[in-house]
Design a protein around this motif. Structure first.
Motif, PDB file in Angstrom:
ATOM      1  N   ALA A 604       0.832  -1.213   0.000  1.00  0.00           N
ATOM      2  CA  ALA A 604       0.000   0.000   0.000  1.00  0.00           C
ATOM      3  C   ALA A 604       0.859   1.252   0.000  1.00  0.00           C
ATOM      4  CB  ALA A 604      -0.929  -0.017   1.200  1.00  0.00           C
ATOM      5  N   HIS A 607      -0.252   5.076   0.539  1.00  0.00           N
ATOM      6  CA  HIS A 607      -1.669   5.268   0.223  1.00  0.00           C
ATOM      7  C   HIS A 607      -2.572   4.710   1.319  1.00  0.00           C
ATOM      8  CE1 HIS A 607      -0.273   6.644  -3.615  1.00  0.00           C
ATOM      9  NE2 HIS A 607       0.415   5.531  -3.760  1.00  0.00           N
ATOM     10  N   VAL A 608      -2.346   5.171   2.519  1.00  0.00           N
ATOM     11  CA  VAL A 608      -3.170   4.742   3.646  1.00  0.00           C
ATOM     12  C   VAL A 608      -3.630   5.970   4.429  1.00  0.00           C
ATOM     13  CG1 VAL A 608      -2.100   2.474   3.904  1.00  0.00           C
ATOM     14  CG2 VAL A 608      -1.132   4.436   5.091  1.00  0.00           C
ATOM     15  N   PHE A 612      -5.079   7.625   1.522  1.00  0.00           N
ATOM     16  CA  PHE A 612      -5.638   6.481   0.792  1.00  0.00           C
ATOM     17  C   PHE A 612      -6.214   6.970  -0.528  1.00  0.00           C
ATOM     18  CE2 PHE A 612      -9.593   4.043  -0.070  1.00  0.00           C
ATOM     19  CZ  PHE A 612      -8.976   2.879  -0.518  1.00  0.00           C
TER      20      PHE A 612
ATOM     21  N   HIS B 316      -3.302  -1.308  -4.809  1.00  0.00           N
ATOM     22  CA  HIS B 316      -4.486  -0.552  -4.388  1.00  0.00           C
ATOM     23  C   HIS B 316      -5.376  -1.403  -3.475  1.00  0.00           C
ATOM     24  CE1 HIS B 316      -7.781   2.260  -4.400  1.00  0.00           C
ATOM     25  NE2 HIS B 316      -8.580   1.251  -4.665  1.00  0.00           N
ATOM     26  N   ALA B 318      -4.435  -3.809  -1.478  1.00  0.00           N
ATOM     27  CA  ALA B 318      -3.817  -3.866  -0.146  1.00  0.00           C
ATOM     28  C   ALA B 318      -4.158  -2.586   0.623  1.00  0.00           C
ATOM     29  CB  ALA B 318      -2.305  -4.033  -0.276  1.00  0.00           C
ATOM     30  N   ALA B 319      -4.089  -1.446  -0.058  1.00  0.00           N
ATOM     31  CA  ALA B 319      -4.423  -0.177   0.593  1.00  0.00           C
ATOM     32  C   ALA B 319      -5.884  -0.168   1.041  1.00  0.00           C
ATOM     33  CB  ALA B 319      -4.143   0.987  -0.359  1.00  0.00           C
ATOM     34  N   ALA B 320      -6.758  -0.722   0.213  1.00  0.00           N
ATOM     35  CA  ALA B 320      -8.181  -0.752   0.555  1.00  0.00           C
ATOM     36  C   ALA B 320      -8.425  -1.623   1.785  1.00  0.00           C
ATOM     37  CB  ALA B 320      -8.989  -1.274  -0.632  1.00  0.00           C
ATOM     38  N   ILE B 322      -6.259  -2.196   4.165  1.00  0.00           N
ATOM     39  CA  ILE B 322      -5.733  -1.473   5.331  1.00  0.00           C
ATOM     40  C   ILE B 322      -6.671  -0.332   5.716  1.00  0.00           C
ATOM     41  CG2 ILE B 322      -3.809  -0.041   6.149  1.00  0.00           C
ATOM     42  CD1 ILE B 322      -1.985  -1.749   4.313  1.00  0.00           C
ATOM     43  N   GLU B 323      -7.304   0.262   4.730  1.00  0.00           N
ATOM     44  CA  GLU B 323      -8.283   1.324   5.009  1.00  0.00           C
ATOM     45  C   GLU B 323      -9.384   0.786   5.927  1.00  0.00           C
ATOM     46  OE1 GLU B 323      -8.780   4.446   4.515  1.00  0.00           O
ATOM     47  OE2 GLU B 323     -10.921   4.819   4.310  1.00  0.00           O
TER      48      GLU B 323
END
Lengths: 1005, 417
Positions: A604, A607-608, A612, B316, B318-320, B322-323
């Motif tokens: 990520a 982008h967190v 994000f 992306h 992975a980022a989602a 973690i979000e």
């Protein structure tokens, strides 16, 4: 207690820097430079985990990425990491680690008891039982889930950060062993922009372990130091240790993850720096020098703690100064393991070596071992290992020289450690990630990368099956020199000089026989992590799971977090034997990223959290904050939702805002509407094609509402577009659809109509837009602007003018999303807040009232104006929305969606159409998303007629209103329908969707 | 069933060192002529053959597979099963499938590990919540179970999810289908193969169809890498390769084949007990019985037949994740892969007769095919057996693209998994 420290010249630990650490709550001491695995072994700790299926005791088998057993939980709390391989954890002062398996304890494991019944748990046993009684499956499954899994997922947010770095380079070299170092040296000397990555903390690869070779007259590690010094002196070369290239994608895009701070104590980590960094490397040329990994042999109870690979035993000795045992049996089918036996013997370890070959290794090796006092047992193999939680001995058998059969019994040896070597397996993973296939090399007994590599991917060293250093460096030199010559980079000089040695061929044996039919003797493990034994592969094939992919999927062979680095070739070979096919025909399973596991956080990157996705604020956001706006998320934007006065809730605020706007004047920030500047001689023609309505006759200074349809003829976006000049238009889109529409325009222009001379510029952020709305809006504008004539007839509804508003150049459009007299003022976004405040000042006399999206929604619903995405869902045609007036069927050129609109169902009856609904009880606000029924007594499944899309209390009308889509709705005005949500239904009358000012008097005022 | 699986069979075979197990399915040589040929040995094709034999008595059937059984999307999906579709036609079709799932292990005597741990779709905006309400109400009226949950109820069920305002797109609520869940994907193909084989179906692996034999507008058979095989009825169930087969018959299907990627974490102790999906942030996650987080992404934009996609999509995703689950930041991805999904214009399948008499297609399942496996095979078998669609798949015929009578699941769920 079997492992112990021993001083080795050239060891990679620092005895001057002792460190202490904890494993399973016991304190131990080790040295800086140790891995957790070497530290545990040095402290005599062998039992590290329990196996997945049978709960068998397991210890460390490997010394790097190949480790299947030693999965540990590192640290606690927010810093915890599950499932790290102890062999890859660099030790630091104060490190906390624990085992991840064993219940109630690692030493006494219940699953271990159950595992005693392992003979009743063949591959696929889950598929064959737990089916009765039907209702019991969730209970079985609960326990199956509890029994599975290694570490615990963290429960606290990650306190550390990650970042991404892009590289665009000439050459990427993967692997910092001898071959990789030499490849990087040649590329670097040739002046190419070169990056060398290696997963370990120190470069050198196998030279870190192997101490006898001399390269150009230097010891291996001195040669490595010389290389690193030279590479450091070249400005065009970068070297990244602790960096694992884990995926190779099309067109040589390689992802690599660098562990920047994992080797530091938690207290010494720099919070300003990332923990890990993902490198995204686009290289013209990739050189894979990822080497090879030694695989074990498969024999009975080869999983008892204390059985490891010869390469691991060798590495622990020479790199970390740890002897893994006092009485060691080395079992091999090749020459290389003799080196491990020799080094151990020279350190005073009692060593015996069993060789599956009748003739053993090259004569000089046998002589060296004998001189060092090593007992040699040629033509012998281990039938089974003795011991439970630690090796206590081994039963050997005599092997036939040709067939893999037992010809006699062998000695029963009392040893505390078994090292085995089944030969090397080339690390071909990256080569295969984007479609490359490895080839079977019957001499070297490995799937290897072909010498010729692939387009822009070269393979050098052991990855091509060259196990001997002299051959590996020779091939590396030749391959890289040829590459450089191909790039016009001239001569590369000579290859490093390494003496070549006599080597005896390895024996093609993978599973050591024990004299019993497969499945009758001691379990012989192929994949430790998934508890796959040799007999399981035979069983799978017997059950017709004959494709190697089926073998893998049915037995779980190679599915673990080690991705089968030790087990793949043994598994393929055993399958080949069971199938009666050559290994080359059996082939491999598919190699997929990642080579070793990669932290989600690193993927990520930045982008967190807040980043994000970008959060977009309008230019007057600070003004809204000052007025205590509540916000709504719309796409990436934060928009004022409503502006509550003290004590007001949403409804009170919205009622007040609506009435103020209808009765005097309101103001709204409309900056988020998408804006696209459309310019060029063919701009008008382009609009004709992309919008459903006609644009040929729109004069400069005029605005028009347009509908955009998809290929299916359904409404995908809408907005008002103004004609600024004959070849210049100011298009607006919905807030959420701006980016989608912009790429839609580009897509059609670039792919279908490139002949049209038109270009698009996204200008959403260039303009700040203030909508001044209500009967008094004209007077507010007149106070702010003197060079535009606001007279009713001079500046009509749907006209646009350029002028000076509050001293700023502005575009003013007389358009309305509320049905009121209204103007939208567009100014340079940098002056947005100034303009907003000027409007507020000018409007003060009229009690100007700022309003947000909720009031906007109510005002437009009172007029029956749709919101694309709320009242439409991609299945509504213009006709369904009673907007056929916005479809120019007679336009000379077809427009997007036209043909679809003519299809029988799309043009026919029975479609859902936009209507208004008035609840019979005017105090009831219908639920948005409620379904509409014709009768209250409909049973499930019910004949749904449509649903409520928008529903509000209208303060202006003093009652509730709603918009809905209803089957044949246009013909059903006056009907009573039932609006159903969560079991309750409410009667409502079908009406026109225009609730206020049907004649449009107000907006034309 | 001669080779019936049970605890008893495990004990009996265990005592015999597992040397007496019979093949799960037989691998005969192809015959010259069959009543029906199914092209494609994935879950849908095998299910079709199974139901042809079981429910329609048509047992002279061959399933032709160019690789190994279940080697396409059956082996590559994230195993999510649900039926909470918006539109009536889709809800009824998928609910039919869900009902079959509910007895499938027993029906097949093969534990497909269907695990009804529920499927949750979270919403992050006011519009998401309107859509959730709309879908939940439609589901309930269609007899599909649905619950709308508050953030606190979500948190109680999924403790690691972040419902705070710290998130870039805070969670406002969710819809939940308790009967949804996951299953062991490979086992579904094997279970259907075993069941079909037991009923007399010939399962032919390593047999690639290279052409369709058509005479006078009627299908007569297929050319294959193992010779010509004749049949008057041919059902094509080839997912991403359907367009290739259709071309052999001179047909053009309204399909686009995209890569769709997924990945799994390392295996961990149970930490998430249901399936959590978010269309808004583009990620979904469940935990397998083995302990891996199974994570899916949106489709790659570019078309292609390569079973791999672009790395930025995985990044992306992975980022989602973690979000929604900030603590998963330190969890590691073990393995990623891709499949090819055949997407139709309305994100709904095509289960249809064609203008070639006796040639049928079952394709276009897009990202949502696995959940439909038994239902798809069941109605397709009916369509082939009767040369007439089952009432549940009548609306999914090819002619809907000509009439415009689409079942537009794109509308309510931009990514319909």
């Amino acid at each position: 207690m079997s492992g112990y420290r021993i001083h080795r010249p050239g060891e990679r630990i620092n005895r001057q820097k002792p460190v202490s650490f904890q494993f399973d709550n016991v304190q131990y001491k080790a040295f800086s430079g140790d891995t957790l695995a070497s530290a545990l072994l040095a402290n005599g700790v062998r039992l590290i985990g329990r196996s997945f299926k049978y709960g068998r005791p397991r210890g460390i088998v490997g010394f790097g990425a190949e480790e299947p057993n030693a999965l540990i939980q590192l640290e606690t709390g927010a810093h915890t990491v599950p499932d790290l391989k102890a062999t890859q954890v660099e030790l630091y002062q104060g490190l906390l680690a624990g085992s991840t398996t064993g219940y109630p304890s690692l030493d006494f494991d219940l699953k271990g008891l159950l595992g005693k019944f392992g003979r009743f748990m063949p591959p696929g046993f889950y598929y064959k039982t737990f089916m009765e009684p039907v209702k019991a499956w969730p209970v079985y499954e609960k326990y199956i889930r509890k029994a599975a899994g290694y570490g615990h997922a963290p429960v606290l947010p990650d306190p550390e950060s990650y970042d991404h770095l892009h590289h665009h380079i000439d050459v990427l070299v993967v692997g910092g062993g001898a071959a990789g170092l030499w490849a990087a040296t040649l590329a670097g000397r040739a002046g190419l922009k070169t990056l060398l990555v290696d997963e370990q903390a120190e470069m050198g690869g196998w030279l870190l372990t192997e101490r006898r070779s001399r390269i150009d007259g230097l010891s291996g590690m001195d040669w490595v130091s010389q290389r690193l010094a030279e590479l450091a002196s070249l400005p065009n070369v970068s070297v990244l240790p602790r960096t694992t290239a884990f995926a190779l994608h099309d067109l040589n895009l390689v992802q690599a993850v660098e562990l920047l701070q994992d080797h530091l104590p938690l207290t010494e980590r720099n919070a300003a720096l990332p923990r890990q960094r993902l490198h995204k490397i686009r290289a013209h040329q990739v050189i894979l020098a990822s080497g090879a990994i030694e695989r074990p042999l498969v024999f009975g109870y080869n999983d008892v703690p204390g059985v490891m690979t010869a390469a691991a035993g060798h590495s622990y000795l020479n790199r970390y100064g740890v002897a893994v045992g006092r009485e060691v049996l080395v079992q091999t089918q090749n020459d290389a393991a003799y080196e491990a036996a020799l080094d151990l013997a020279q350190c005073g370890v009692k060593v015996m070596l069993a060789d599956a070959r009748q003739g053993g290794a090259a004569a000089w090796r046998q002589q060296a071992l004998k001189s060092a006092g090593v007992e040699l047992l040629l033509g012998h193999g281990i039938a089974k290992v003795l011991g439970d939680k630690s090796v206590s001995g081994a039963q050997l058998v005599k092997l036939d020289g040709r067939n893999n059969q037992v010809v006699g019994s062998g000695p029963r040896l009392s040893v505390d450690t078994v090292l085995s070597s089944g030969g090397l397996t080339s690390t071909v993973h990256l080569f295969c990630h984007n479609g490359g296939r490895p080839v079977w090399n019957q001499q070297q007994l490995s799937f290897v990368c072909p010498d010729e590599g692939r387009d822009n991917i070269a393979c050098v060293g052991a990855i091509t099956g060259r196990w001997e250093l002299s051959e590996a460096l020779g091939q590396t030199h030749a391959a890289v020199a040829a590459l450089l010559l191909g790039h016009g980079r001239g001569s590369s000089g000579n290859a490093p000089s390494v003496a070549s040695e006599e080597v005896a061929a390895p024996r093609a044996i993978f599973r050591l026989p024990d004299g019993k039919p497969e499945g009758h003797g001691a379990k012989a493990f192929v994949d430790y992590q998934n508890d796959v034994a040799a007999a399981d592969i035979h069983t799978a094939i017997r059950e017709n799971y004959r494709s190697i992919e089926h073998v893998k999927r049915y037995t779980a062979l190679g599915f673990g977090t080690d991705q089968g680095k030790l087990s793949n070739i043994n598994g393929f070979a055993i399958a080949a034997e069971a199938l009666g096919k050559p290994i080359a025909e059996v082939g491999t399973t598919t190699y997929r990223p990642s080579y070793t596991p990669v932290t989600f956080g690193a993927l990520a990157g930045p982008h967190v959290g807040e980043t994000f996705d970008v959060r977009r604020y309008t230019a007057m956001h600070a003004s809204h904050d000052a007025r205590k706006a509540e916000y709504e998320v719309v796409g990436q934007w934060l928009r004022p939702w409503y502006f509550p006065k003290p004590g007001e809730d949403l409804h009170a605020a919205v009622n007040r805002e609506c009435l103020a706007t209808r009765n005097s004047v309101g103001v709204m920030d409309a900056s988020t509407l998408g804006k696209i500047d459309v310019k060029g001689p063919d701009a008008r023609e382009f609009l004709n094609r992309i919008y459903s309505n006609a644009w040929s006759k729109l004069d400069p200074g005029k605005c028009r509402y347009g509908l955009m349809l998809d290929e299916n003829g359904m409404v995908m976006d809408d907005g008002v577009t103004a004609c600024l000049a004959d070849d210049h238009f100011h298009m607006t889109t919905t807030t959420g659809g701006a980016a989608r529409v912009y790429s839609w325009l580009e897509r059609w222009h670039q792919t279908e109509w490139p002949e049209l001379k038109v270009r698009f510029t996204t200008t959403t952020d260039h303009w700040a837009t203030v909508a001044v709305v209500g009967p008094d809006s004209r007077q507010v504008l007149q106070k702010l602007c003197t060079d535009i004539d606001f007279d009713k007839d001079a500046f009509k509804f749907m006209d646009g003018r350029s002028g000076t508003v509050a001293g700023l150049p502005a575009r003013v459009f007389r358009i309305s999303f509320s049905g009121e007299l209204a103007y939208e003022i567009n100014v340079d976004a940098n002056y947005g807040r100034y303009m907003w405040e000027e409007v507020m000042k000018a409007g003060a006399a009229f009690n100007i009232t700022p309003y947000g999206t909720e009031t906007m929604h109510v005002l437009r619903a009172e007029k029956g104006f749709i919101i694309v995405g709320q009242d439409t869902d991609g299945s509504m045609s213009p006709n369904d929305l009673a907007m056929s007036w916005a479809v120019g069927m007679k336009k000379p050129f077809s427009f997007l969606g036209k043909r679809s609109l003519l299809r029988s169902h799309t043009a026919g009856d029975g479609r859902k159409q936009l209507v208004g609904l008035l609840p019979l009880d005017p105090k009831v606000v219908l639920a948005e998303g409620a379904q509409i029924l014709s009768n209250t007594d409909d049973t499930v499944p019910a004949a749904m007629q449509g649903h409520v899309t928008s529903s509000y209390h209208s303060a202006f009308l003093g009652r509730s209103i709603a918009m809905a889509v209803l089957k044949d709705g246009s013909k059903r005005e006056g009907d009573t329908v039932f609006v159903w949500a969560h079991g309750k239904s409410v009667p409502a009358q079908v009406v026109s969707s225009v609730f206020v000012d049907k004649e449009g008097v107000r907006q034309h005022a | 069933m001669a080779n019936r699986y049970s605890l008893w069979s495990l004990i009996k075979n265990g005592l015999k060192h597992h040397e007496s197990w019979q093949p799960a399915w037989k691998s005969p040589q192809p015959k010259k002529q069959y009543d029906v040929i199914i092209v494609g040995g994935g879950g849908h094709g095998l299910a079709t053959a199974y139901y042809l034999a079981k429910e329609h008595g048509i047992k002279n059937v061959a399933v032709l597979e160019k690789g190994y059984l279940g080697g396409g999307n059956t082996a590559r999906n994230t195993t999510i099963i649900r039926s909470n579709y918006l539109w009536d036609e889709a809800a009824h079709l998928y609910e039919h499938g869900l009902k079959l799932w509910e007895g499938l292990s027993q029906d097949l005597n093969f534990n497909v590990m269907f695990s009804q741990r529920g499927v949750m779709n979270v919403g992050h905006t006011l519009q998401d919540m309107r859509d959730i309400e709309r879908r939940a109400n439609a589901n309930l009226l269609n007899g599909v179970d649905a619950v709308v949950m508050t953030p606190q109820e979500i948190k109680d069920m999924v403790p690691l999810i972040d419902i705070s305002n710290r998130a870039r797109y805070p969670i406002m609520g969710a819809s939940f289908q308790p009967r949804g869940g996951v299953a062991r994907h490979d086992a579904v193909a094997w279970g259907f193969a075993r069941g079909a084989s037991e009923l007399g179906v010939d399962i032919i692996e390593q047999c690639e169809v290279t052409g369709l034999i058509i005479e006078g507008g009627r299908i007569k058979g297929v050319n294959t890498s193992r010779g010509d095989i004749m049949a008057d009825r041919v059902g094509c169930v080839a997912a991403g390769n359907s367009s290739v087969l259709a071309k052999m018959a001179g047909l053009r299907l309204p399909l686009e084949s995209h890569p769709l990627q997924a990945f799994v974490s390392e295996s961990m102790k149970p930490c998430i007990d249901t399936v959590v999906m978010s269309n808004a942030v583009h990620g979904y996650v469940s935990q397998s019985d083995k302990g891996e987080l199974v994570i899916g992404a949106g489709i790659d934009s570019y078309l292609g037949y390569g079973q791999r996609g672009s790395p930025h999509v995985i990044e992306h995703t992975a980022a989602a994740i973690i979000e929604m689950f900030p603590s998963f930041s330190r969890v590691r991805m073990n393995r990623q892969w891709g499949g090819i999904v055949d997407v139709s214009p309305d994100a709904c399948p095509i289960i249809s007769k064609t203008r070639i008499q006796g040639l049928y297609f079952n394709c276009g399942w897009g990202t949502g095919g696995f959940k439909a496996t038994p239902g798809s095979g069941n109605v397709f078998a009916h369509t082939i057996a009767h040369d007439d669609p089952h009432p549940l798949n009548r609306a999914f015929s090819l002619d809907r693209f000509a009439t415009g009578h689409l079942i537009d699941e794109h509308g309510a769920a931009a990514v319909a998994h």
